[in-house]
Scaffold this motif. Sequence first.
Motif, mmCIF file in Angstrom:
data_model
loop_
_atom_site.group_PDB
_atom_site.id
_atom_site.type_symbol
_atom_site.label_atom_id
_atom_site.label_comp_id
_atom_site.label_asym_id
_atom_site.label_seq_id
_atom_site.Cartn_x
_atom_site.Cartn_y
_atom_site.Cartn_z
ATOM 1 N N UNK B 85 0.825 -1.220 0.000
ATOM 2 C CA UNK B 85 0.000 0.000 0.000
ATOM 3 C C UNK B 85 0.857 1.268 0.000
ATOM 4 N N UNK B 86 2.164 1.081 0.084
ATOM 5 C CA UNK B 86 3.074 2.240 0.142
ATOM 6 C C UNK B 86 3.184 2.893 -1.235
ATOM 7 N N UNK B 87 2.996 4.210 -1.221
ATOM 8 C CA UNK B 87 2.963 4.962 -2.469
ATOM 9 C C UNK B 87 4.354 5.539 -2.784
ATOM 10 N N UNK B 88 5.279 4.625 -3.100
ATOM 11 C CA UNK B 88 6.663 5.037 -3.340
ATOM 12 C C UNK B 88 6.844 5.996 -4.511
ATOM 13 N N UNK B 89 5.935 5.921 -5.487
ATOM 14 C CA UNK B 89 6.049 6.796 -6.666
ATOM 15 C C UNK B 89 5.931 8.278 -6.313
ATOM 16 N N UNK B 90 5.208 8.554 -5.214
ATOM 17 C CA UNK B 90 5.041 9.947 -4.806
ATOM 18 C C UNK B 90 6.009 10.347 -3.689
ATOM 19 N N UNK B 91 6.772 9.364 -3.217
ATOM 20 C CA UNK B 91 7.713 9.631 -2.112
ATOM 21 C C UNK B 91 9.113 9.793 -2.692
ATOM 22 N N UNK B 92 9.299 10.900 -3.413
ATOM 23 C CA UNK B 92 10.509 11.025 -4.229
ATOM 24 C C UNK B 92 11.528 12.022 -3.702
ATOM 25 N N UNK B 93 11.284 12.556 -2.512
ATOM 26 C CA UNK B 93 12.249 13.508 -1.944
ATOM 27 C C UNK B 93 13.586 12.797 -1.707
ATOM 28 N N UNK B 94 14.681 13.435 -2.056
ATOM 29 C CA UNK B 94 15.995 12.798 -1.890
ATOM 30 C C UNK B 94 16.511 13.004 -0.466
ATOM 31 N N UNK B 95 16.617 11.915 0.284
ATOM 32 C CA UNK B 95 17.021 12.008 1.697
ATOM 33 C C UNK B 95 18.424 12.594 1.871
ATOM 34 N N UNK B 96 19.301 12.327 0.897
ATOM 35 C CA UNK B 96 20.677 12.826 1.054
ATOM 36 C C UNK B 96 20.752 14.356 1.050
#
Lengths: 10, 212
Positions: B85-96
Amino acid sequence: DELDHDHDEL
Amino acid sequence: MNAFRLVGDLCHLAAIVLLLLKIWKSRSVAGLSGKSQILFGLVFVTRYLDLVTNFVSPYNTIMKVFFLSSSIATVYLIYTKFKATYDGNHDTFRMEFLLIPCALLAIVVNHEFSPMEILWTFSIYLEAVAILPQLFMISKTGEAETITSHYLFALGSYRGLYIMNWLYRYYYENNFDVIAVVAGIVQTVLYCDFFYLYITKVLQGKKLQLPA
């Protein structure tokens, strides 16, 4: 010691 | 402990309970940023190393253990149990983009150049910006579930109340930690836009939706 941060605050 | 600090802690506690409740009741992590949760997990791991070096009070220990374990559990739920159910396509902020500046700043601006203090300082800086992937995700999808909005409101209120706590401690206890205060103000300011939407939409019974 004085330089240390407050370990109580979360 | 003053009232601002206590209510701040309770808001933080409520935020985490709301987050777990959302996941558990909807059996879904849709709309949640796994990246923000990883960053919060890292915040607690690097900040609460003092659990093994400093005993403050049962309250302090219980809260630290709860924040630490719940944040790790949340990351686990997002990336394993409810991965579908995780919406990885919209979770695109770069953590670095957050991790590297926070690490560099912690090495340069700290109370004491020791591993424990640098990690504590890193956790303070990282916490200030850890919500950005979540806010970025909402700005991309244009909406947030109501319970997710409640979570964000409680989480934002917590650091806002800590600012009141720091003001109180400055006036009545002559205690002032510039690193925590400046980072806490930055953290709270990042929520201002969201607070406005929360008050004008969610509290009026509407879903949080950004104008198209």
